[in-house]
Enzyme design. Structure first.
Site, PDB file in Angstrom:
ATOM      1  NE  ARG A   1      32.634  57.763  16.339  1.00  0.00           N
ATOM      2  CZ  ARG A   1      31.701  57.166  16.715  1.00  0.00           C
ATOM      3  NH1 ARG A   1      30.761  57.839  17.531  1.00  0.00           N
ATOM      4  NH2 ARG A   1      31.340  55.895  16.414  1.00  0.00           N
TER       5      ARG A   1
ATOM      6  CB  SER B   1      28.740  61.220  18.508  1.00  0.00           C
ATOM      7  OG  SER B   1      27.412  60.476  18.336  1.00  0.00           O
TER       8      SER B   1
ATOM      9  CD  GLU C   1      23.967  72.311  16.446  1.00  0.00           C
ATOM     10  OE1 GLU C   1      22.723  73.216  16.477  1.00  0.00           O
ATOM     11  OE2 GLU C   1      23.462  71.114  16.767  1.00  0.00           O
TER      12      GLU C   1
ATOM     13  CG  PHE D   1      24.727  69.833  12.931  1.00  0.00           C
ATOM     14  CD1 PHE D   1      24.097  69.993  11.845  1.00  0.00           C
ATOM     15  CD2 PHE D   1      25.185  68.320  13.656  1.00  0.00           C
ATOM     16  CE1 PHE D   1      23.231  69.095  11.434  1.00  0.00           C
ATOM     17  CE2 PHE D   1      24.028  67.484  12.942  1.00  0.00           C
ATOM     18  CZ  PHE D   1      23.406  67.621  11.972  1.00  0.00           C
TER      19      PHE D   1
ATOM     20  CG  HIS E   1      29.845  61.737  12.983  1.00  0.00           C
ATOM     21  ND1 HIS E   1      30.612  61.593  14.328  1.00  0.00           N
ATOM     22  CD2 HIS E   1      29.001  60.459  13.238  1.00  0.00           C
ATOM     23  CE1 HIS E   1      30.437  60.483  15.212  1.00  0.00           C
ATOM     24  NE2 HIS E   1      29.281  59.842  14.303  1.00  0.00           N
TER      25      HIS E   1
ATOM     26  CG  ASP F   1      22.899  59.500  10.481  1.00  0.00           C
ATOM     27  OD1 ASP F   1      22.156  58.588  10.585  1.00  0.00           O
ATOM     28  OD2 ASP F   1      23.831  59.801  11.497  1.00  0.00           O
TER      29      ASP F   1
ATOM     30  NE  ARG G   1      28.558  56.329  12.846  1.00  0.00           N
ATOM     31  CZ  ARG G   1      28.079  55.354  12.148  1.00  0.00           C
ATOM     32  NH1 ARG G   1      28.144  55.536  10.633  1.00  0.00           N
ATOM     33  NH2 ARG G   1      27.403  54.420  12.622  1.00  0.00           N
TER      34      ARG G   1
END
Lengths: 285, 319
Positions: free
Chosen positions: B13, B40, B61, B86, B112, B120, B170
């Site tokens: 990322r 992020s 989104e 998302f 991610h 998560d 990530r």
């Protein structure tokens, strides 16, 4: 254009709508008939469109011209007819509506490169987001023209509409005029019964929009006046919402005011009865 | 086996963020959008230098995808960014109608992705995104393997006309590709030439494949390793050329075994040259909370799993 001339265009557009839907025995006449004044007033009076020799010159980016987005894409017949009479494509093409290999798909698309269409619509709730993006692009490009978008009232039940409703005032998208066709009907019945939208004006005001209302959305003079009123309020940091009260099926007596003609085609007799009520003014396709 | 070394570990990322920083300076039409995940997505440098070309969308989104589609009308090149879950599953219809079917020049940039999102848990660990995106007609699907390749891919997709799905992640992983590489969409990268088995790997699994190649070499097996960074359009020629030589294949991806790279490769093999293929992928399940390393171990996505798969493939070839 004079109101009387706009009304003549509207009469022809209504003939086209019922003939298109009859021709393929499929489509949505009710909402199309109800929104005829809105689209005719936009394209033949309000919007600035790039033209050469009296015909629109279509390019996707639409820089320097006003743009229109139809979010409730199922009322494609009214848009196709208005675009054809405006000169975007030959009016004979209306005969291909919803048929195999046509550019006039059931719901508007860019896939077949039909002039005048800038994005696919019909999966409800998406058009206002696209219109906002186009309005932002105009601001980035220092293009001062306006972006218009029309939605249905049943469509207000989609969540994405309210994401967009939050976004536009937050980002001060004040070159955008959104409209809702308030005909009070959706597929399963009256909107009040299916899913009550409550007071859409208060909702949009609470979200930060400037809201105006056109009470007589099938009165050409009222629609033209309302659009000019909306335009005069642009550029002050807030997007404009026009609530347009229309009658589903307006102009054909037996189709008026009922959700039953949302997505049903007339048979031969019904077509004849409908055409008997609508003067041919610009020549049928 | 060609030697791959690294001096540092970085997250892909951050490669995306570095690519966006470059694009911000080079291409005035590039606009970045984000749904409340600026940190992020590593967009700070782009935003600092181009505040007018950044659009904060909030946690919305669906609207972000639609606004992105609209921005292309007017010539902008929107990069819509959020977590992969998302950016795909949540907004599939918006991508389908407003972007893919409408052929809009939107870059959907998803961080991610996969199990390596870690703690998560499964709500955020999408393992179906490659499948969903590759099924959309006209969509280009890219899953680069390290920081440098992600940076190069980010820069490259701005010049590609049409919708793109760019997937990255990530965790910090070795940076082993060239810093000054030019990314060519749809062109597989030969990591190591070999003769016994073809290992087609994408994303974070490419480094695992390199380590697997070294272990196989120690056991006298000469593995060909190819980085399929572009899932669609797939470099069928590279795949067929490789299996013509090796006679068997392993696919490795941080994705469900249904619908990902493995299935794309299988389709090429079935149609053109039937050779044994083994999948290294998540076996049709959701993920869970844990460290990235623990999850990759538990769900069978490590170098040792690739080694085992390669041996099975060779065994089937020789049977």
């Amino acid at each position: 254009m004079e109101i009387e001339q706009l009304e003549k265009v509207a009469s022809q557009v209504r003939r086209d709508i019922v003939r298109m839907v009859h021709g393929c025995q499929s489509g949505h006449p009710g909402g199309s008939l109800g929104c005829t004044e809105i689209l005719v007033a936009l394209y033949f009076e309000q919007m600035k469109i790039k033209e050469e020799n009296g015909k629109p010159v279509f390019d996707m980016n639409g820089e320097g011209e006003d743009l229109f987005f139809l979010s409730n894409g199922h009322i494609s017949p009214v848009w196709y007819s208005v675009l054809a009479h405006k000169g975007y494509f030959p009016k004979e093409e209306m005969a291909t509506f919803r048929k195999l290999n046509s550019r006039l798909q059931g719901h508007p698309t860019t896939h077949e490169h039909l002039e005048g269409i800038r994005i696919a619509s019909g999966s409800l709730g998406q058009g206002m987001s696209a219109a906002i993006g186009a309005a932002l692009a105009k601001k980035l490009n220092k293009d001062t023209r306006t972006v218009f978008v029309l939605m249905g009232d049943g469509e207000q039940q989609e969540g994405q509409v309210w994401e967009a409703a939050s976004f536009a005032p937050h980002h001060e998208v004040d070159n955008l005029i959104a409209m809702i066709d308030l005909n009070g009907q959706q597929i399963d019945g009256p909107t009040l019964k299916v899913m009550n939208n409550r007071d859409l004006g208060k909702k949009y005001e609470a979200f930060g929009w400037e809201v105006i209302t056109i009470e007589e959305g099938n009165d050409m003079a009222a629609v033209v006046k309302g659009l000019y009123e909306a335009k005069s309020r642009l550029g002050h940091g807030r997007p404009i919402m026009i609530l347009v009260h229309t009658g589903m099926g307006f102009g054909v007596d037996f189709m008026m005011g009922s959700h039953k003609w949302h997505g049903v085609a007339p048979n031969d007799e019904q077509l004849a009865a409908a055409l008997g009520q609508l003067e041919e003014t610009l020549g049928d396709y | 086996m060609k030697k791959y070394t690294f001096t540092e570990k970085k997250d892909t990322r951050s490669g995306f963020g570095a690519g966006m920083h470059v694009l911000g300076q080079q291409n005035p039409n590039v606009v970045a959008l984000c749904a409340d995940l600026v940190g992020s997505l590593k967009l700070e440098a782009f935003i600092k230098e181009n505040p007018d070309r950044f659009v904060q969308c909030g946690i919305s989104e669906a609207n972000m995808i639609g606004v992105s589609a609209g921005l292309t009308i007017g010539g902008k090149i929107p990069f819509a960014t959020t977590f992969a879950n998302f950016a795909t599953g949540r907004v599939y219809d918006q991508i389908r109608q407003s972007v893919a079917y409408s052929n809009k020049n939107v870059k959907i940039c998803a961080s991610h992705a996969g199990l390596t999102l870690g703690e998560d848990g499964a709500t955020h660990q999408i393992l179906e995104d490659l499948g969903m995106m590759k099924m959309l007609p006209g969509m280009t699907v890219i899953n680069p393997c390290d920081y440098n390749q992600t940076k190069a891919a980010t820069i490259a997709i701005a010049d590609h006309e049409g919708p793109v799905y760019l997937r990255f992640g990530r965790p910090v992983i070795p940076v082993f590709t060239d810093a000054d590489q030019v990314f060519e969409i749809g062109k597989a990268w030969m990591v190591n030439e070999g003769t016994d088995v073809s290992i087609f790997a994408t994303g974070h699994m490419v480094w695992e494949a390199i380590q697997a190649g070294e272990q196989l070499e120690a056991e006298g097996i000469n593995a060909e390793i190819i980085n399929i960074h572009t899932i669609k359009p797939l470099d069928e020629e590279a795949i067929l050329k490789s299996v013509s030589k090796t006679g068997c294949a392993v696919t490795a991806e941080e994705h469900n075994r249904l619908g990902g790279l493995g299935d794309s490769v299988a389709q090429v093999l079935v149609k053109n040259k039937l050779v044994p293929q083994e999948y290294v992928a998540v076996n049709d399940s959701f993920g869970e909370s844990g460290t990235p390393a623990q999850l990759m171990e538990k769900y069978g996505l490590t170098a040792k799993d690739i080694v085992a798969a390669a041996k099975r493939a060779i065994e089937r070839k020789n049977a």
